[in-house]
Design an enzyme around this catalytic site. Structure first.
Site, PDB file in Angstrom:
ATOM      1  N   ILE A  34       0.815  -1.230   0.000  1.00  0.00           N
ATOM      2  CA  ILE A  34       0.000   0.000   0.000  1.00  0.00           C
ATOM      3  C   ILE A  34       0.849   1.281   0.000  1.00  0.00           C
ATOM      4  CG2 ILE A  34      -2.106  -0.993   0.970  1.00  0.00           C
ATOM      5  CD1 ILE A  34      -1.226   0.130   3.712  1.00  0.00           C
ATOM      6  N   GLN A  96      14.317  -3.688   7.454  1.00  0.00           N
ATOM      7  CA  GLN A  96      13.055  -4.440   7.494  1.00  0.00           C
ATOM      8  C   GLN A  96      12.128  -3.798   8.533  1.00  0.00           C
ATOM      9  OE1 GLN A  96      13.454  -8.624   8.516  1.00  0.00           O
ATOM     10  NE2 GLN A  96      11.285  -9.052   8.154  1.00  0.00           N
ATOM     11  N   HIS A 102       9.148 -11.474   3.783  1.00  0.00           N
ATOM     12  CA  HIS A 102       8.418 -11.082   2.576  1.00  0.00           C
ATOM     13  C   HIS A 102       9.368 -10.706   1.463  1.00  0.00           C
ATOM     14  CE1 HIS A 102       8.872  -7.584   5.222  1.00  0.00           C
ATOM     15  NE2 HIS A 102       9.004  -6.854   4.133  1.00  0.00           N
ATOM     16  N   PHE A 103       8.889 -10.916   0.241  1.00  0.00           N
ATOM     17  CA  PHE A 103       9.648 -10.603  -0.964  1.00  0.00           C
ATOM     18  C   PHE A 103       8.918  -9.478  -1.689  1.00  0.00           C
ATOM     19  CE2 PHE A 103      10.855 -14.765   0.290  1.00  0.00           C
ATOM     20  CZ  PHE A 103      12.189 -14.869  -0.043  1.00  0.00           C
ATOM     21  N   HIS A 104       9.647  -8.400  -1.963  1.00  0.00           N
ATOM     22  CA  HIS A 104       9.096  -7.273  -2.719  1.00  0.00           C
ATOM     23  C   HIS A 104       9.317  -7.544  -4.201  1.00  0.00           C
ATOM     24  CE1 HIS A 104       9.090  -4.293   0.729  1.00  0.00           C
ATOM     25  NE2 HIS A 104      10.017  -5.119   1.183  1.00  0.00           N
TER      26      HIS A 104
END
Ligand code: 5GP
Length: 137
Positions: A34, A96, A102-104
C-alpha cells in the site's frame, strides 16, 4: 528469535485487516504493497511464521519462491514491463519494518524506485491493478 504473531502481515494472513490479494495457495499469499515504490509493487509472503530468510525451512522457501516466480510473470504480462526488482530485507538493521518474511516485487528500474515504505499509494489505482494482476494468475 521469537516470531511476533501480531505483526501486520500475520494479521493480513488471518484476514484481520484488509489487503488487495492477487494470489493465495496453501503455503503463500501475494498482495499489493500500500506504499508502493512503483506501480504494481507486490509482496509475496509464506504462511509459515518466519521473520527473516534464516527462519524458514527449505521446503517452505521453495513454495514461496515458486509463488514469487508466478507473480513476477503476471506482473510482466499485466504491466508490460521487461524488468522487475526483487528485494528482500532481513532484520531492522537492514531496514526491514514488518517482522514477517516477505519478498518485494517491484516492476520498475532500480534507479526509479520511490523511497521505501514512505508514502501511501492511491487505493483505487492499487485495487484496479490488483484485479488485473489477479486475473493474470
Ligand atoms: P520491509 O520494510 O519490512 O521490507 O517492507 C514492508 C513493506 O510493507 C513496505 O513496503 C510497506 O510499504 C508495506 N506495508 C506496511 N504496512 C502495510 C499494510 O498494512 N498493508 C500492506 N499491503 N503493505 C504494508
Amino acid at each position: 528469535m521469537s516470531y511476533d504473531s501480531n505483526n501486520i502481515f500475520a494479521k493480513i494472513l488471518r484476514d484481520e485487516i484488509p489487503s488487495f490479494k492477487v494470489y493465495e495457495d496453501d503455503y503463500t499469499l501475494a498482495f499489493m504493497d500500500i506504499m508502493p515504490q512503483a506501480e504494481g509493487h507486490t509482496l509475496v509472503i509464506p504462511k509459515f511464521e518466519a521473520e527473516t530468510l534464516l527462519d524458514i525451512p527449505a521446503d517452505e522457501l521453495t513454495h514461496t519462491m515458486t509463488t514469487v516466480q508466478k507473480v513476477m510473470s503476471a506482473l510482466k504480462s499485466t504491466l508490460g514491463v521487461d524488468g522487475v526488482v526483487l528485494m528482500q530485507l532481513n532484520g531492522s538493521a537492514a531496514g526491514q519494518t514488518v517482522p514477517h518474511l516477505h519478498f518485494h516485487l517491484i516492476p520498475e528500474h532500480l534507479s526509479k524506485l520511490n523511497r521505501h515504505g514512505a508514502q501511501m499509494g492511491d487505493m483505487d489505482k492499487i485495487k484496479a491493478l490488483a484485479d488485473k494482476i489477479r486475473a493474470a494468475l
